[in-house]
Design a protein around this motif. Structure first.
Motif, mmCIF file in Angstrom:
data_model
loop_
_atom_site.group_PDB
_atom_site.id
_atom_site.type_symbol
_atom_site.label_atom_id
_atom_site.label_comp_id
_atom_site.label_asym_id
_atom_site.label_seq_id
_atom_site.Cartn_x
_atom_site.Cartn_y
_atom_site.Cartn_z
ATOM 1 N N GLU A 236 -0.828 15.046 -4.835
ATOM 2 C CA GLU A 236 0.010 14.990 -3.389
ATOM 3 C C GLU A 236 -0.224 13.636 -2.743
ATOM 4 N N HIS A 237 -1.370 12.814 -3.164
ATOM 5 C CA HIS A 237 -1.798 11.431 -2.630
ATOM 6 C C HIS A 237 -2.168 10.639 -3.787
ATOM 7 N N PRO A 238 -1.882 9.433 -3.824
ATOM 8 C CA PRO A 238 -2.430 8.584 -4.812
ATOM 9 C C PRO A 238 -3.861 8.739 -4.996
ATOM 10 N N THR A 239 -4.557 8.920 -6.186
ATOM 11 C CA THR A 239 -6.201 9.027 -6.250
ATOM 12 C C THR A 239 -6.553 7.878 -7.089
ATOM 13 N N SER A 240 -5.749 6.720 -7.540
ATOM 14 C CA SER A 240 -6.070 5.338 -8.109
ATOM 15 C C SER A 240 -5.356 4.200 -7.278
ATOM 16 N N ALA A 241 -6.021 3.245 -7.832
ATOM 17 C CA ALA A 241 -5.323 2.008 -7.129
ATOM 18 C C ALA A 241 -3.887 1.845 -8.048
ATOM 19 N N PRO A 242 -2.847 1.219 -7.381
ATOM 20 C CA PRO A 242 -1.549 1.103 -8.192
ATOM 21 C C PRO A 242 -1.559 0.181 -9.312
ATOM 22 N N VAL A 243 -0.975 0.561 -10.282
ATOM 23 C CA VAL A 243 -0.861 -0.121 -11.396
ATOM 24 C C VAL A 243 0.441 -1.183 -11.348
ATOM 25 N N ALA A 244 1.321 -0.955 -10.219
ATOM 26 C CA ALA A 244 2.407 -1.666 -10.086
ATOM 27 C C ALA A 244 2.819 -1.444 -8.619
ATOM 28 N N LEU A 245 3.312 -2.356 -7.945
ATOM 29 C CA LEU A 245 3.910 -2.326 -6.825
ATOM 30 C C LEU A 245 5.181 -3.393 -6.392
ATOM 31 N N MET A 246 6.267 -2.631 -6.118
ATOM 32 C CA MET A 246 7.571 -3.338 -6.051
ATOM 33 C C MET A 246 8.458 -3.257 -4.960
ATOM 34 N N GLY A 247 8.836 -4.258 -4.311
ATOM 35 C CA GLY A 247 9.833 -4.275 -2.887
ATOM 36 C C GLY A 247 10.959 -3.893 -3.545
ATOM 37 N N PHE A 248 11.783 -2.949 -2.676
ATOM 38 C CA PHE A 248 12.899 -2.763 -2.833
ATOM 39 C C PHE A 248 14.143 -3.820 -2.610
ATOM 40 N N PRO A 249 15.045 -4.168 -3.535
ATOM 41 C CA PRO A 249 16.002 -5.148 -3.137
ATOM 42 C C PRO A 249 16.734 -4.909 -1.665
ATOM 43 N N GLY A 250 16.900 -6.099 -1.200
ATOM 44 C CA GLY A 250 17.818 -6.003 0.331
ATOM 45 C C GLY A 250 19.010 -5.439 0.194
#
Length: 250
Positions: A236-250
């Motif tokens: 339901e919620h993240p239980t580990s550190a993200p392996v990737a984070l990406m911003g959405f294109p504008g």
């Protein structure tokens, strides 16, 4: 038209290259064939992604070249020739003893108990095939949307991830290639990032390093996405550190 012919039509169907008769026959076949539905879904998604790329004009005589070469190439169905199959079948038939025939008759009496089970499996397969086609259509709609915006990034494990967002459709698609498989008993889970608050966007296939996924739910106010490693079935919620984070294109 044989079943083998239909199995070979996924690419032409995905590119709208079949005649009306062939198209109708393939669409009757598709709901009952999960492999064809899966392959069609992937080919449609790939074709839509290619449509976002820069294009070049083909040579003016390309169509004539293709049609000319088609006449020189013969498609042979996979497997041994029909004559060999006929000979083998004849030998097997002659080799059956009366005891084997008796066993076959005894086994036939159990068919009544398995008919319902087989029907349910067929229904499940049709449902999965239908869902695969619907998902492929949604992916293609996002990738080919007039307002589709794309952003690509290198992932920590060496893979490449691409997110495509259509604000008009309020949907997003994530495509990845060369992604390391998660540890046993784990799965990659996608998340919408809403100012640091993560909202689940579905699971990836743990058995594939290359895949295109329709992110579950609407984009809404999300400004980016993340990927975490979670137990099979997701969290339901993240239980580990993200392996990737990406911003959405504008």
């Amino acid at each position: 038209m044989t079943a083998v012919d239909l199995h070979r039509m996924t690419g032409a169907y995905a590119l709208h290259a079949l005649s009306e008769e062939e198209n109708a026959a393939f669409e009757r076949h598709l709901p009952g064939c999960e492999p064809c539905a899966q392959e069609t879904a992937e080919l449609r998604a790939t074709a839509a992604r290619l449509g976002l790329a820069a294009t070049t004009a083909p040579p003016v005589d390309l169509r004539a070249q293709v049609l000319r070469r088609i006449t020189t190439v013969r498609q042979v169905p996979p497997g041994p020739p029909a004559e060999a199959l006929s000979v083998r079948a004849g030998r097997r038939t002659r080799a059956l003893s009366r005891w084997a025939l008796a066993a076959c008759l005894a086994a036939a009496t159990a068919l009544g108990g398995t008919t319902v089970w087989q029907y349910q499996r067929a229904e499940d397969a049709r449902d999965r095939a239908g869902q695969a086609v619907r998902t492929a259509d949604e992916i293609a709609a996002v990738l080919s949307a007039p307002d589709a915006r794309t952003r690509a990034a290198e992932l920590a494990d060496g893979g490449t991830g691409t997110v495509v967002v259509s604000r008009g459709l309020d949907r997003a698609v994530f495509a990845v290639s060369g992604m390391a498989r998660p540890p046993g008993g784990k799965v990659y889970q996608l998340w919408f990032d809403e100012d640091g608050t993560m909202r689940s966007a579905g699971l990836m296939d743990p058995g594939r390093s290359d895949q295109t996924v329709l992110m579950r739910g609407v984009v809404d106010g999300a400004s980016g996405m993340g990927i975490t490693v979670e137990p099979v079935g997701g969290s339901e919620h993240p239980t580990s550190a993200p392996v990737a984070l990406m911003g959405f294109p504008g």
